[in-house]
Scaffold this motif. Sequence first.
Motif, PDB file in Angstrom:
ATOM      1  N   ALA A 195       0.825  -1.209   0.000  1.00 15.99           N
ATOM      2  CA  ALA A 195       0.000   0.000   0.000  1.00 15.99           C
ATOM      3  C   ALA A 195       0.859   1.258   0.000  1.00 15.99           C
ATOM      4  O   ALA A 195       1.844   1.359   0.728  1.00 15.99           O
ATOM      5  CB  ALA A 195      -0.925   0.005   1.211  1.00 15.99           C
ATOM      6  N   THR A 196       0.478   2.218  -0.807  1.00 16.66           N
ATOM      7  CA  THR A 196       1.183   3.501  -0.893  1.00 16.66           C
ATOM      8  C   THR A 196       0.513   4.529   0.018  1.00 16.66           C
ATOM      9  O   THR A 196      -0.492   4.240   0.671  1.00 16.66           O
ATOM     10  CB  THR A 196       1.171   4.014  -2.342  1.00 16.66           C
ATOM     11  OG1 THR A 196      -0.196   4.158  -2.760  1.00 16.66           O
ATOM     12  CG2 THR A 196       1.880   3.032  -3.269  1.00 16.66           C
ATOM     13  N   ASP A 197       1.062   5.743   0.026  1.00 15.84           N
ATOM     14  CA  ASP A 197       0.507   6.812   0.858  1.00 15.84           C
ATOM     15  C   ASP A 197      -0.988   6.978   0.633  1.00 15.84           C
ATOM     16  O   ASP A 197      -1.776   7.041   1.581  1.00 15.84           O
ATOM     17  CB  ASP A 197       1.199   8.150   0.543  1.00 15.84           C
ATOM     18  CG  ASP A 197       2.665   8.175   0.918  1.00 15.84           C
ATOM     19  OD1 ASP A 197       3.154   7.205   1.543  1.00 15.84           O
ATOM     20  OD2 ASP A 197       3.341   9.172   0.572  1.00 15.84           O
ATOM     21  N   GLU A 198      -1.381   7.069  -0.628  1.00 17.77           N
ATOM     22  CA  GLU A 198      -2.777   7.353  -0.953  1.00 17.77           C
ATOM     23  C   GLU A 198      -3.707   6.269  -0.444  1.00 17.77           C
ATOM     24  O   GLU A 198      -4.744   6.552   0.177  1.00 17.77           O
ATOM     25  CB  GLU A 198      -2.937   7.512  -2.465  1.00 17.77           C
ATOM     26  CG  GLU A 198      -4.344   7.862  -2.899  1.00 17.77           C
ATOM     27  CD  GLU A 198      -4.455   8.037  -4.412  1.00 17.77           C
ATOM     28  OE1 GLU A 198      -5.561   8.379  -4.882  1.00 17.77           O
ATOM     29  OE2 GLU A 198      -3.439   7.834  -5.116  1.00 17.77           O
ATOM     30  N   THR A 199      -3.347   5.007  -0.692  1.00 21.84           N
ATOM     31  CA  THR A 199      -4.193   3.889  -0.260  1.00 21.84           C
ATOM     32  C   THR A 199      -4.293   3.831   1.251  1.00 21.84           C
ATOM     33  O   THR A 199      -5.383   3.672   1.817  1.00 21.84           O
ATOM     34  CB  THR A 199      -3.628   2.566  -0.795  1.00 21.84           C
ATOM     35  OG1 THR A 199      -3.610   2.602  -2.221  1.00 21.84           O
ATOM     36  CG2 THR A 199      -4.475   1.383  -0.339  1.00 21.84           C
ATOM     37  N   TYR A 200      -3.145   3.950   1.921  1.00 17.26           N
ATOM     38  CA  TYR A 200      -3.119   3.854   3.380  1.00 17.26           C
ATOM     39  C   TYR A 200      -3.968   4.951   4.013  1.00 17.26           C
ATOM     40  O   TYR A 200      -4.809   4.689   4.885  1.00 17.26           O
ATOM     41  CB  TYR A 200      -1.680   3.951   3.877  1.00 17.26           C
ATOM     42  CG  TYR A 200      -1.513   3.629   5.338  1.00 17.26           C
ATOM     43  CD1 TYR A 200      -1.013   2.403   5.763  1.00 17.26           C
ATOM     44  CD2 TYR A 200      -1.850   4.565   6.323  1.00 17.26           C
ATOM     45  CE1 TYR A 200      -0.854   2.111   7.109  1.00 17.26           C
ATOM     46  CE2 TYR A 200      -1.712   4.285   7.660  1.00 17.26           C
ATOM     47  CZ  TYR A 200      -1.209   3.055   8.054  1.00 17.26           C
ATOM     48  OH  TYR A 200      -1.068   2.774   9.396  1.00 17.26           O
ATOM     49  N   LEU A 201      -3.756   6.185   3.577  1.00 15.87           N
ATOM     50  CA  LEU A 201      -4.474   7.308   4.181  1.00 15.87           C
ATOM     51  C   LEU A 201      -5.967   7.244   3.888  1.00 15.87           C
ATOM     52  O   LEU A 201      -6.787   7.652   4.714  1.00 15.87           O
ATOM     53  CB  LEU A 201      -3.880   8.623   3.691  1.00 15.87           C
ATOM     54  CG  LEU A 201      -2.456   8.907   4.192  1.00 15.87           C
ATOM     55  CD1 LEU A 201      -1.852  10.099   3.452  1.00 15.87           C
ATOM     56  CD2 LEU A 201      -2.434   9.146   5.687  1.00 15.87           C
TER      57      LEU A 201
END
Length: 292
Positions: free
Chosen positions: A181-187
């Motif tokens: 998961a990248t920043d966008e997915t995680y947040l």
Amino acid sequence: MHKFRLLADTLREQGILTSENEYQPEPLSLAVLMAAHDKQYVHRFIRGELTAKEEKDIGLPWSEWLVERTLRAVSGTILTSQLALQHGLACHLAGGTHHAHPAHGAGFCIFNDLAVAALNLVNTKQAKKVLILDCDVHQGDGTIAFFPDHPNIVPVSWHCEENYPNVKQTAGINIAIPKGATDETYLEILKDTLPTLLAEHRADFIFYDAGVDVHQEDRLGYVKLSDQGVLARDTYVIKTCLDQGIPTACVIGGGYDREEDKVAWRHSLLHQAAQQVWHAHPKIKGFRKPSL
């Protein structure tokens, strides 16, 4: 182990940790520790009587120094909770040993500081309901094992679904983060779940485990957050909790890199976020000033 000293050095260099907001924990009360942990396990660890298998499961060789450091770190989380009650926000420079179970340790965790401190708040009637928000990349399986159905202490774990421990706890509240998961997915996942949890449980105290093993360069993580993503995560969690006037105590959790100065920098992002949130909202719900 060097990351703890390096974190303090980093925060001093950043001007975040100063003589005015630095506190030293007192020796830990064994009565408080044993209110959560199995008494025989506590005594055997302190005396150096763990079996070879128990030491291997923990991953740290026993020594008198390890006993002192372990007890002091748990005491530090208790102190952090007291400072959070007084000021609204406080950040530990250690803590987050969430793999420790009531009667055994695991995964570099000997005693579960989050469980000990949360139970202490409830037992002493300093808090009625505690939420433990765990954003370490690994499931807080030990914390969940303490409170599988406790009415006043609710463990919440956002963790990579494909990571240690192999056998996950099914109690508590578990929110899967996909591998990679990248920043966008995680947040997006965090913002979709945290407000609902806060509204549902109406806690009057929060512990936040801000593990940085979600970082894209972490050796044990499997999640791909950048420095900016970690900072955004910590800022969002702290601001969301403080906006509702809930005292929040933060611990650093896990972080693994052969270059320990890099880990210390990543851990400092929690304290950077706390400072930024506080200065943007200096009088949230009557709180005075954050303490470290």
